[in-house]
Every structure is written in structure tokens, then in C-alpha cells.
Design an enzyme around this catalytic site. Structure first.
Site, mmCIF file in Angstrom:
data_model
loop_
_atom_site.group_PDB
_atom_site.id
_atom_site.type_symbol
_atom_site.label_atom_id
_atom_site.label_comp_id
_atom_site.label_asym_id
_atom_site.label_seq_id
_atom_site.Cartn_x
_atom_site.Cartn_y
_atom_site.Cartn_z
ATOM 1 N N SER A 10 0.800 -1.059 0.172
ATOM 2 C CA SER A 10 -0.103 0.282 -0.048
ATOM 3 C C SER A 10 1.001 1.418 -0.206
ATOM 4 C CB SER A 10 -0.673 0.358 1.359
ATOM 5 O OG SER A 10 -1.345 1.489 1.556
ATOM 6 N N HIS A 35 -1.397 -0.833 -4.373
ATOM 7 C CA HIS A 35 -2.083 -0.440 -3.818
ATOM 8 C C HIS A 35 -2.123 0.819 -3.688
ATOM 9 C CE1 HIS A 35 -5.955 -1.903 -1.492
ATOM 10 N NE2 HIS A 35 -5.438 -0.975 0.013
ATOM 11 N N ASP A 37 -4.708 3.506 -1.651
ATOM 12 C CA ASP A 37 -6.033 4.271 -0.237
ATOM 13 C C ASP A 37 -6.093 5.464 -0.757
ATOM 14 O OD1 ASP A 37 -4.292 2.138 1.221
ATOM 15 O OD2 ASP A 37 -5.975 1.987 0.703
ATOM 16 N N MET A 39 -8.841 7.547 0.021
ATOM 17 C CA MET A 39 -9.583 8.433 1.537
ATOM 18 C C MET A 39 -10.450 9.862 1.208
ATOM 19 S SD MET A 39 -7.028 6.620 3.968
ATOM 20 C CE MET A 39 -7.138 4.869 4.115
ATOM 21 N N HIS A 68 -7.993 1.475 -3.969
ATOM 22 C CA HIS A 68 -9.764 0.967 -2.770
ATOM 23 C C HIS A 68 -10.110 2.249 -3.263
ATOM 24 C CE1 HIS A 68 -10.040 -0.069 2.071
ATOM 25 N NE2 HIS A 68 -11.130 -0.112 0.670
ATOM 26 N N MET A 70 -12.297 4.501 -0.756
ATOM 27 C CA MET A 70 -13.264 4.374 0.720
ATOM 28 C C MET A 70 -13.919 5.801 0.712
ATOM 29 S SD MET A 70 -10.275 3.079 2.999
ATOM 30 C CE MET A 70 -8.279 3.538 1.928
ATOM 31 N N MET A 139 -11.811 -6.458 4.662
ATOM 32 C CA MET A 139 -11.395 -5.345 5.538
ATOM 33 C C MET A 139 -10.903 -5.412 7.016
ATOM 34 S SD MET A 139 -9.986 -2.832 3.776
ATOM 35 C CE MET A 139 -9.677 -1.977 5.357
ATOM 36 N N ASP A 178 -7.079 -6.412 3.557
ATOM 37 C CA ASP A 178 -5.864 -5.160 3.585
ATOM 38 C C ASP A 178 -6.315 -4.663 5.804
ATOM 39 O OD1 ASP A 178 -6.990 -2.069 2.355
ATOM 40 O OD2 ASP A 178 -5.290 -3.126 3.317
#
Ligand code: DX5
Ligand code: ZN
Length: 219
Positions: A10, A35, A37, A39, A68, A70, A139, A178
Site C-alpha cells: 500500500s 495498492h 488508498d 480516502m 481502493h 474509501m 477489511m 487489507d
């Protein structure tokens, strides 16, 4: 069915001041994908990476980029992340309880369709909703931050997820885990049914990231 374990560092845990070198470190470690993230400070209590960083990394590598999301409103950004170079796009069931439409949109750009559930979402809530899922992301921490501890009940959830996918004829669907994953707990995680291990601190804080990848993959 033998499954090859994939490793997805990540980039949230990377040294952003030396991003190019960190991308090279991931490539040279033998990892399978990067990966990302994303957010939005709404769905999760943190604001992280944006589209510009994914675009920049896209230019620097031909590795698989795993986004990913979020986010509370991922449907507004599917085309944007696809155009930016993501190869896989994962959204949360918590945000899209009927995920077919957004999974179809992800597929319409030729990208892999990912669906994720948080630690407090019963795995059973996925029943009848995995028909269009290429990657199921379980998760193992509540999303929003790297460096958290792996929630032990996640092992049972992996087994439940594998059983649910198999019962719906989705044996091919990849199960990704993850949060709090490292060489220390990878063996139990793989035994429980995970095919792809995301590791932020487990990769970037490892004394030897390439060795950590070997250990996690060999688990
Ligand atoms: C958390 C993210 C994870 C996190 C992983 O919300 O989805 O990908 O960055 O970091 P570690 O491996 O340090 O828990
Ligand atoms: Zn993640």
C-alpha cells in the site's frame, strides 16, 4: 484449486518525498501490484491520496494499480480513476448496498471490479451480490489509517467469504485482505483463504521489503 498468493504494497505507507524510488522498491521486491488508498474524509476519518498521484505513478510504472476507494460518492469518480490509469477499482458495500450498477460501470472501462466490506459488515450480506465481483476485499481493520493491528476475527470472515463465493459459483473471485498484514501473520491469513495480501507498514517498515514479500508469498 491451487492459488498463487499476490502481494500488494500500500503506497499510503511510502515516503512521499521519494515516491519514484518507492515505486521502484515495490517493483524490485517482486510484488504483484500497487495498492492505492483513496480516502475522502467522509466515509473514513482521514484524507489521503488523490488522482494526481495515481496519474504520476501510472506514468512511472506498468505495474497493476489497485485503487481502493474509501469514499462516500465513488460513482462520481469511476471514469476519473479509470482514465488516470487504475487497473482495478474497489468500492465499499457500505456505500453501494446494491453494487451491480457501479460494478458494471467499472467493467465498462475494462477495469477489474472490486467490492469491499468493513469488519462490522456481516459476510452474509454479500449473498447474491458477488456475481459481478472480480476482487472481494475483506477489511481486517476499520479503514482510515495505516499501521493498525489486524483484527483476529478477520480469519473467520475470510473462511466465510471463501465459502460464500464458492457456494455462488465464484471460485475464480480473488479474496484480498487489507489492514495489519505482515510476514508475521501472512501464513494464517493465506490458510484462511486470502489470495491477495495488502501490506503498508508490513512492506515499507520491513527491514528488507523484498524479503517480506518472499515470506508473505511463501506463507
Ligand atoms: C486502511 C487502508 C489500508 C492500509 C494498510 O484504511 O485501506 O490499505 O493503508 O496499511 P497497513 O498494512 O499498515 O495496515
Ligand atoms: Zn486499502
Amino acid at each position: 484449486m491451487t492459488r498463487n498468493v499476490k502481494i500488494a504494497p500500500s503506497i499510503l505507507a511510502a515516503d512521499f518525498l521519494h515516491l519514484g524510488a518507492e515505486v521502484d522498491k515495490i517493483r524490485d521486491s517482486g510484488a504483484d501490484m500497487i495498492h492505492f488508498d483513496i480516502m475522502d474524509a467522509h466515509f473514513v476519518p482521514n484524507l489521503s491520496l488523490g488522482i494526481a498521484m495515481l496519474e504520476q505513478v501510472r506514468k512511472a510504472t506498468d505495474m497493476y494499480l489497485d485503487a481502493h476507494l474509501m469514499m462516500d460518492n465513488p460513482e462520481k469518480y469511476i471514469k476519473t480513476f479509470a482514465d488516470a490509469g487504475a487497473d482495478g477499482i474497489t468500492v465499499h458495500l457500505e456505500v453501494h448496498p446494491d453494487p451491480d450498477a457501479i460494478l458494471d460501470e467499472i467493467a465498462s472501462f475494462g477495469k477489474d471490479r472490486g467490492l469491499s466490506i468493513n469488519p462490522d459488515m456481516p459476510v452474509e450480506r454479500l449473498r447474491g451480490k458477488v456475481g459481478k465481483v472480480d476482487r472481494l476485499l475483506i477489511m481486517s481493520v476499520f479503514p482510515g489509517f495505516g499501521g493498525q493491528s489486524f483484527i483476529p476475527e478477520s480469519l473467520d470472515r475470510l473462511r466465510q467469504a471463501r465459502a460464500l463465493l464458492d457456494s455462488e459459483g465464484r471460485e475464480q473471485t480473488e479474496i484480498q485482505i487489507d489492514g495489519g498484514v505482515s510476514a508475521a501473520n501472512a501464513a494464517a491469513i493465506v490458510r484462511a483463504g486470502a489470495d491477495c495480501l495488502v501490506a503498508g507498514t508490513g512492506f515499507f517498515r520491513a527491514a528488507n521489503p523484498a524479503e517480506a514479500v518472499r515470506q508473505m508469498r511463501g506463507a
